[in-house]
Design a protein around this motif. Structure first.
Motif, PDB file in Angstrom:
ATOM      1  N   UNK A 486       0.701  -1.548  -0.343  1.00 29.66           N
ATOM      2  CA  UNK A 486       0.099   0.199   0.047  1.00 29.66           C
ATOM      3  C   UNK A 486       0.891   1.493   0.119  1.00 29.66           C
ATOM      4  N   UNK A 487       0.519   1.893  -0.338  1.00 30.46           N
ATOM      5  CA  UNK A 487       1.172   3.258   0.110  1.00 30.46           C
ATOM      6  C   UNK A 487       0.471   4.618   0.947  1.00 30.46           C
ATOM      7  N   UNK A 488       1.020   5.240   1.376  1.00 28.24           N
ATOM      8  CA  UNK A 488       0.700   6.393   1.946  1.00 28.24           C
ATOM      9  C   UNK A 488       1.476   7.828   1.972  1.00 28.24           C
ATOM     10  N   UNK A 489       0.428   8.874   2.456  1.00 28.28           N
ATOM     11  CA  UNK A 489       1.070  10.107   2.140  1.00 28.28           C
ATOM     12  C   UNK A 489       1.552  10.482   3.872  1.00 28.28           C
ATOM     13  N   UNK A 490       3.100  10.774   4.285  1.00 25.56           N
ATOM     14  CA  UNK A 490       3.578  11.733   5.504  1.00 25.56           C
ATOM     15  C   UNK A 490       3.770  13.087   5.793  1.00 25.56           C
ATOM     16  N   UNK A 522      -6.450   7.066  13.073  1.00 27.97           N
ATOM     17  CA  UNK A 522      -7.563   5.922  13.119  1.00 27.97           C
ATOM     18  C   UNK A 522      -8.490   6.146  11.647  1.00 27.97           C
ATOM     19  N   UNK A 523      -8.067   7.056  10.968  1.00 24.26           N
ATOM     20  CA  UNK A 523      -9.656   7.330  10.231  1.00 24.26           C
ATOM     21  C   UNK A 523      -8.751   5.670   8.915  1.00 24.26           C
ATOM     22  N   UNK A 524      -9.321   5.439   8.469  1.00 23.36           N
ATOM     23  CA  UNK A 524      -9.550   5.121   7.349  1.00 23.36           C
ATOM     24  C   UNK A 524     -10.084   5.297   5.932  1.00 23.36           C
ATOM     25  N   UNK A 525      -9.315   4.929   4.581  1.00 15.69           N
ATOM     26  CA  UNK A 525     -10.244   5.782   3.640  1.00 15.69           C
ATOM     27  C   UNK A 525      -9.821   7.364   3.754  1.00 15.69           C
ATOM     28  N   UNK A 526     -10.511   8.050   3.038  1.00 17.55           N
ATOM     29  CA  UNK A 526     -10.913   9.914   2.199  1.00 17.55           C
ATOM     30  C   UNK A 526     -11.187  10.278   3.425  1.00 17.55           C
ATOM     31  N   UNK A 527     -10.347  11.734   4.174  1.00 23.31           N
ATOM     32  CA  UNK A 527     -10.938  11.728   5.217  1.00 23.31           C
ATOM     33  C   UNK A 527     -10.749  13.154   4.665  1.00 23.31           C
ATOM     34  N   UNK A 528     -12.246  14.198   3.968  1.00 22.53           N
ATOM     35  CA  UNK A 528     -12.513  15.171   3.685  1.00 22.53           C
ATOM     36  C   UNK A 528     -13.640  16.574   3.777  1.00 22.53           C
ATOM     37  N   UNK A 561      -0.068   1.167  -6.469  1.00 26.24           N
ATOM     38  CA  UNK A 561      -0.868   0.539  -5.440  1.00 26.24           C
ATOM     39  C   UNK A 561      -1.430   1.575  -4.615  1.00 26.24           C
ATOM     40  N   UNK A 562      -2.698   1.049  -3.747  1.00 24.21           N
ATOM     41  CA  UNK A 562      -3.634   1.365  -3.132  1.00 24.21           C
ATOM     42  C   UNK A 562      -2.948   2.207  -1.942  1.00 24.21           C
ATOM     43  N   UNK A 563      -3.877   3.900  -1.242  1.00 23.78           N
ATOM     44  CA  UNK A 563      -3.340   4.915  -0.948  1.00 23.78           C
ATOM     45  C   UNK A 563      -4.501   4.474   0.180  1.00 23.78           C
ATOM     46  N   UNK A 564      -4.336   3.909   1.537  1.00 24.65           N
ATOM     47  CA  UNK A 564      -4.986   3.492   2.333  1.00 24.65           C
ATOM     48  C   UNK A 564      -6.331   4.525   2.721  1.00 24.65           C
TER      49      UNK A 564
END
Length: 702
Positions: A486-490, A522-528, A561-564
């Protein structure tokens, strides 16, 4: 109706691999008269392991349901049993079974004690608040120790285990049990299932031990009954067996106590006592809290009591494909009743479905019934669109019960059909398998066009591929297993994106200013988050921006890859009165993600597994050295029954083919278990290799 419900038990048998769940279930079926010949797992003849793959491997893959009857006292009790798998790759089967059961029998091996998968299923049972009794099996094996297992249940599982029996002998001398409640001994003189046990007085050499443990039993349950407490201090011998049973039942159902008993299912010892204990201590549907759901139209809380006169509420907890009757939906009915030929309402799809037939299940055989009422488990044929976790109810009395959450798959496999004929069948087969198993997913890789199937482990995918060949006659070629990264933004970054195509006539225009960064903990998916002031972007376009970012997260900027998880704050923007539309803003959001995410310190994440190895002392050094080579971190070292136990956290990418290597290192004397733990950041030099490989794969396809 409610009177009869007191004589129903919905139970599951849960444990680590090889603790003897299926053997115990086979004995229960035999002693309750459901089968006339005992099926053995090691011969591939177990009734409950009916799949070919289960019989060949001697493991349980799918949870099998059966209904049987047991006479206790002067009443016949109905027991719905679900035999669940022990292998971690099939953890979803345990999860969904526990969701609908009222009680469980936690089975432990008298030698292995509390093993890793025992801990996993115990946590799942805690999550769904399932009361349980403990059964220590394999008392005839060398190294069997009932009280040692009881101590492990206390230490490792944080439970309050209370022995209600004392074993008579152990290992090859195990011949019976002393019932602490009635102070009577049950003795089996042979292993032949046709020879009944004898009820005798407590052997003289065990009297002191029996008195000590009976005192502990009464003390443990006296908290739940003040009268008992007083009697215990005044005259412990005046407490009757009925008083103990009533208080113990109360304490078990309240999940304050776990009654522990033992036996040897393979040698037919202790199973009848276990059945009595199921009736005495585990809850009936009447003893469990009424089920709580929500009304989908008003969002108000709705309570349904276990009564056939209440409106219908049921949960579809498993979908299976039967070669003869088609799709079966296993349903637990919490309230109301379903009649064959009637219509029910599915609150997820908002559609009415016809119930063409109802079956009481016995492994993979079905006995048709006319109706099914509250508190029961059945299989229904006729549903067109039903998924695991769907609520079945009445159209004018809607309710949605809490669904189930399933872990995400961690390992993928590219497959392709061998011939054009297989291509058509493959789609249908994969569709059916993914309906049955929520932890099995199918997707098409956008860049390569390959079909990628994902699951919980190598064994899980191996079984799926085997089922494709056998059940659906689809021949396929398969690639090497791949890790689901998976990928993540830091980091945080602010970005302005303008999208315009204005070349005469109606054009496209969108302009947004966003800040993207890591989501809150604790937040999964898009927090808009929308903080646009003064209508600079009309309200009707905001959902399209959100949709654009959500879809862009499927392909991260590093290797696709998916950004979680991601937090997007929409700060400002502008629009054109004629050229702007919803699609323009959606495309603009996608472009903004592509442009901004490389600047927001993107990182690659990999699945980390919890691995436990049980090894002889002399191989300990080799096992630890091998873990170090695999980028593993040793978490704990311990001793268990004369062997050493090593626990480590190891990246999944380093664990392919590990079982074979472990056999070589330890001359086949060690065993290992592995389950998914969490996602963690990949070090930069390794991430670089992974990204290059994935880009190379895309280029070769192009």
């Amino acid at each position: 109706m409610s009177k009869d419900l007191q004589y129903t038990r919905n139970i599951g048998i849960m444990a680590h691999i090889d603790a003897g769940k299926t053997t115990t279930t086979e004995r229960i079926l035999y002693f309750t008269g459901k089968t006339h010949k005992i099926g053995e797992v090691h011969d591939g003849g177990a009734t409950m392991d009916w799949m070919v793959q289960e019989q060949e491997r001697g493991i349980t893959i799918t949870s099998a349901a059966t209904t049987t009857f047991w006479n206790f006292g002067d009443k016949t009790h109905k027991i719905n049993i679900i035999d669940t798998p022990g292998h971690v790759d099939f953890t979803v089967e345990v999860e969904r079974s526990l969701r609908v059961l009222d009680g469980a029998v936690a089975t432990f091996c008298a030698v292995g004690g509390v093993e890793p998968q025992s801990e996993t299923v115990w946590r799942q049972a805690d999550k769904y608040k399932v009361p349980r009794i403990g059964y220590v099996n394999k008392m005839d094996r060398i190294g069997a120790d009932f009280f040692n297992v009881v101590a492990q249940v206390k230490e490792r599982l944080g439970a309050n285990p209370v022995p209600i029996v004392v074993p008579i002998g152990a290992e090859d001398k195990f011949r019976g049990i002393v019932d602490l409640v009635y102070k009577k001994a049950y003795v089996w003189d042979s292993n032949n299932e046709k020879d009944p046990f004898k009820v005798v007085d407590v052997p003289a050499e065990l009297e002191a031990e029996v008195a000590e443990y009976r005192g502990q039993l009464v003390e443990a349950i006296a908290e739940f009954d003040d009268t008992l407490m007083e009697m215990f201090f005044e005259d412990p011998d005046s407490i009757s067996a009925d008083q103990i049973i009533a208080a113990l039942r109360q304490a078990t159902i309240a999940m304050k106590v776990v009654p522990m008993m033992c036996g040897s299912s393979f040698k037919n010892k202790g199973v009848q006592y276990l059945l009595d204990a199921v009736i005495q201590y585990l809850p009936s549907p009447m003893d469990v809290d009424s089920v709580v759901g929500t009304n989908p139209d008003t969002e108000e809380e709705v309570v349904r009591h276990p009564d056939a006169k209440e409106p219908l509420a049921g949960l579809a907890f498993k979908i299976a494909t039967d070669p003869f009757v088609g799709r079966l939906a296993f349903v637990r009915i919490y309230s109301g009743r379903i009649d064959a030929g009637s219509y029910v309402y599915n609150s997820r799809s908002n559609k009415k479905e016809r119930v063409s037939r109802i079956f009481q299940m016995h492994a993979n055989k079905q006995n048709p019934v006319e109706f099914i009422e509250a508190g029961d488990i059945c299989a229904v044929v006729g549903f067109k669109d039903v998924r695991t976790g769907d609520t079945i109810c009445e159209e004018n009395n809607k309710i949605v019960l809490e669904s189930m959450s399933f872990p995400e798959p961690v390992i993928g496999l590219a497959i392709e059909p061998k011939t054009q004929k297989d291509l058509d069948k493959l789609g249908v087969a994969l569709n059916k398998l993914s309906e049955e198993d929520p932890t099995f997913t199918v997707r098409t890789d956008e860049e390569s066009g390959q079909t990628v199937i994902s699951g919980m482990g190598e064994l899980h995918l191996e079984i799926i591929v085997d089922r494709l060949r056998r059940e659906f006659n689809v021949e396929i070629n398969q690639g090497a297993p791949q890790v689901n990264y998976k990928e993540a933004i830091t980091g945080k970054v602010e970005h302005r994106e303008v999208f315009k195509k204005q070349t005469g006539g109606r054009g496209k225009f969108a302009d947004i200013i966003v800040e993207i960064g890591p989501a809150d903990e604790g937040h999964v998916g898009l927090q808009f988050v929308d903080v646009v002031k003064g209508g600079n972007i009309p309200k009707e376009y905001i959902p399209s921006i959100q949709k654009g970012f959500a879809s862009a997260m499927a392909n991260g900027c590093l290797a696709g890859y998916t950004v979680e998880s991601l937090k997007v704050t929409l700060k400002d923007g502008s629009f054109h009165p004629v050229d702007s539309d919803a699609l323009s803003f959606e495309i603009c959001a996608r472009n903004a993600f592509r442009q901004a995410s490389p600047k927001a310190r993107p990182v690659l994440l990999e699945p980390i597994m919890s691995v436990e190895v049980v090894t002889p002392e002399e191989s300990m050094g080799d096992v630890i050295g091998d873990f170090n080579k695999r980028r593993g971190q040793i978490v704990n070292m311990d001793s268990r029954g004369g062997a050493r136990v090593v626990k480590a956290k190891v990246p999944l990418s380093e664990m392919f083919g590990y079982v074979t290597v472990l056999r070589t290192l330890t001359s086949g004397r060690a065993t290992s278990t592995m389950e998914f733990s969490h996602y963690d950041e990949v070090s930069q030099n390794l991430a670089k290799d992974i990204i290059e490989k994935s880009q190379g794969r895309i280029k070769s396809v192009e």
